[in-house]
Design a protein around this motif. Structure first.
Motif, PDB file in Angstrom:
ATOM      1  N   LEU A   1       4.844 -15.349  -2.344  1.00  0.00           N
ATOM      2  CA  LEU A   1       3.419 -15.506  -2.618  1.00  0.00           C
ATOM      3  C   LEU A   1       2.734 -14.169  -2.399  1.00  0.00           C
ATOM      4  O   LEU A   1       2.926 -13.532  -1.357  1.00  0.00           O
ATOM      5  N   ALA A   2       1.946 -13.719  -3.366  1.00  0.00           N
ATOM      6  CA  ALA A   2       1.274 -12.422  -3.261  1.00  0.00           C
ATOM      7  C   ALA A   2      -0.215 -12.565  -3.573  1.00  0.00           C
ATOM      8  O   ALA A   2      -0.628 -13.427  -4.366  1.00  0.00           O
ATOM      9  N   TYR A   3      -1.002 -11.698  -2.932  1.00  0.00           N
ATOM     10  CA  TYR A   3      -2.443 -11.659  -3.156  1.00  0.00           C
ATOM     11  C   TYR A   3      -2.873 -10.200  -3.265  1.00  0.00           C
ATOM     12  O   TYR A   3      -2.472  -9.355  -2.461  1.00  0.00           O
ATOM     13  N   ALA A   4      -3.682  -9.895  -4.256  1.00  0.00           N
ATOM     14  CA  ALA A   4      -4.155  -8.527  -4.457  1.00  0.00           C
ATOM     15  C   ALA A   4      -5.670  -8.513  -4.574  1.00  0.00           C
ATOM     16  O   ALA A   4      -6.246  -9.248  -5.379  1.00  0.00           O
ATOM     17  N   ASP A   5      -6.305  -7.688  -3.755  1.00  0.00           N
ATOM     18  CA  ASP A   5      -7.737  -7.461  -3.830  1.00  0.00           C
ATOM     19  C   ASP A   5      -7.964  -6.044  -4.349  1.00  0.00           C
ATOM     20  O   ASP A   5      -7.016  -5.312  -4.619  1.00  0.00           O
ATOM     21  N   GLU A   6      -9.213  -5.644  -4.447  1.00  0.00           N
ATOM     22  CA  GLU A   6      -9.513  -4.323  -5.005  1.00  0.00           C
ATOM     23  C   GLU A   6      -8.954  -3.198  -4.147  1.00  0.00           C
ATOM     24  O   GLU A   6      -8.477  -2.189  -4.672  1.00  0.00           O
ATOM     25  N   ASN A   7      -8.995  -3.353  -2.830  1.00  0.00           N
ATOM     26  CA  ASN A   7      -8.596  -2.262  -1.945  1.00  0.00           C
ATOM     27  C   ASN A   7      -7.372  -2.571  -1.085  1.00  0.00           C
ATOM     28  O   ASN A   7      -6.967  -1.728  -0.288  1.00  0.00           O
ATOM     29  N   TRP A   8      -6.794  -3.754  -1.215  1.00  0.00           N
ATOM     30  CA  TRP A   8      -5.608  -4.086  -0.426  1.00  0.00           C
ATOM     31  C   TRP A   8      -4.824  -5.204  -1.103  1.00  0.00           C
ATOM     32  O   TRP A   8      -5.317  -5.879  -2.001  1.00  0.00           O
TER      33      TRP A   8
END
Length: 270
Positions: free
Chosen positions: A224-231
């Motif tokens: 499971l992966a999560y990507a935000d603008e800065n991390w």
């Protein structure tokens, strides 16, 4: 060692400053993708890999602090500070002894070069090399990276060759053990939304000693992966599925491999 990793992280921030260049987001934790950082982009990546349950009492926590930087022309590099903490039965496979702790420290240098883009070209293609030096061991690792982005679906494959030299001192005599590992990794990840992705990772590890295959083991599990603008962050739980060779407990190999591994990666822009 946790103090060293924290200091390493703070130092990386102080040396680099902030940039708004897009991060090298990862959708897997064991499989490497062909993406590279652009020139001047920097990331700090923190690894935690927990391994548990062999044929005897065994717990191990591997930690890495990785400072990545883009060099341009599809090339990036990274420096690692590694720590491995282990607690295991002193009798090894003959369970019943006291739990004995041990710790190892090493440093690594990584280089990755993208040959083909996974969207613009029929197939993404890259080369990866890593060298690790510890107090009593040296490792050289090479990877062939392949991936393909098809809409929201990402499919990736790694072919890995690793050669390890480990030196031990017995009765005042220095002995060096050599080990060759071949690994084949396959994964698929689907983007559920603009931030979350869910997938599967498969790892087949093969260990050679003195020219003979000692064991061949298959691991598989969800990621499971999560990507935000800065991390970004990614988590994989990967139990051992079967041993094609070297089984010691039914269909599993538990002398040199664990029943389950769990890896958490966390990274942010610098």
């Amino acid at each position: 060692m946790k103090t060293y990793i924290l200091l390493f992280s703070v130092l990386a921030v102080l040396l680099t400053g902030y940039t708004d260049t897009r991060a090298n987001d990862r959708r897997f934790t064991y499989i490497y993708e062909t993406l590279v950082l652009s020139r001047g982009a920097r990331e700090l990546e923190i690894w935690n890999t927990y391994r548990a349950n062999r044929g005897y009492y065994y717990r191990r926590l591997d930690q890495r602090a990785e400072f990545e930087f883009g060099l341009g022309n599809n090339l990036m590099s990274a420096l690692y500070l590694n720590s491995s903490w282990r607690l295991q039965d002193e009798n090894g496979a003959a369970a019943g002894g006291d739990a004995v702790p041990s710790q190892e420290v090493s440093i690594s240098s990584e280089w990755k070069y993208k040959l083909l883009d996974r969207v613009a070209n029929p197939l993404g293609l890259g080369l990866y090399g890593e060298a690790t030096v510890g107090l009593n061991e040296v490792e050289l690792e090479g990877k062939l990276l392949m991936d393909k982005q098809i809409g929201n679906l990402l499919v990736a494959f790694n072919g890995v060759v690793e050669h390890e030299w480990e030196t031990e001192l017995e009765n005042g005599v220095s002995n060096t053990a050599k080990e060759l590992n071949l690994e084949f990794d396959l994964g698929a990840s689907y983007m559920l939304s603009g931030s979350f992705s869910l997938g599967l990772e498969f790892r087949n590890t093969n260990t050679f000693k003195e020219g003979e295959v000692e064991n061949s083991v298959l691991f598989a599990g969800p990621v499971l992966a999560y990507a935000d603008e800065n991390w970004w962050a990614a988590l994989t739980v990967m139990p051992q599925v079967t041993a094609f060779k070297g089984a010691t407990d039914g269909k599993l190999s538990l002398d040199d491999h664990e029943r389950v591994e769990t890896r958490l990666l966390f990274s942010f822009h610098l």
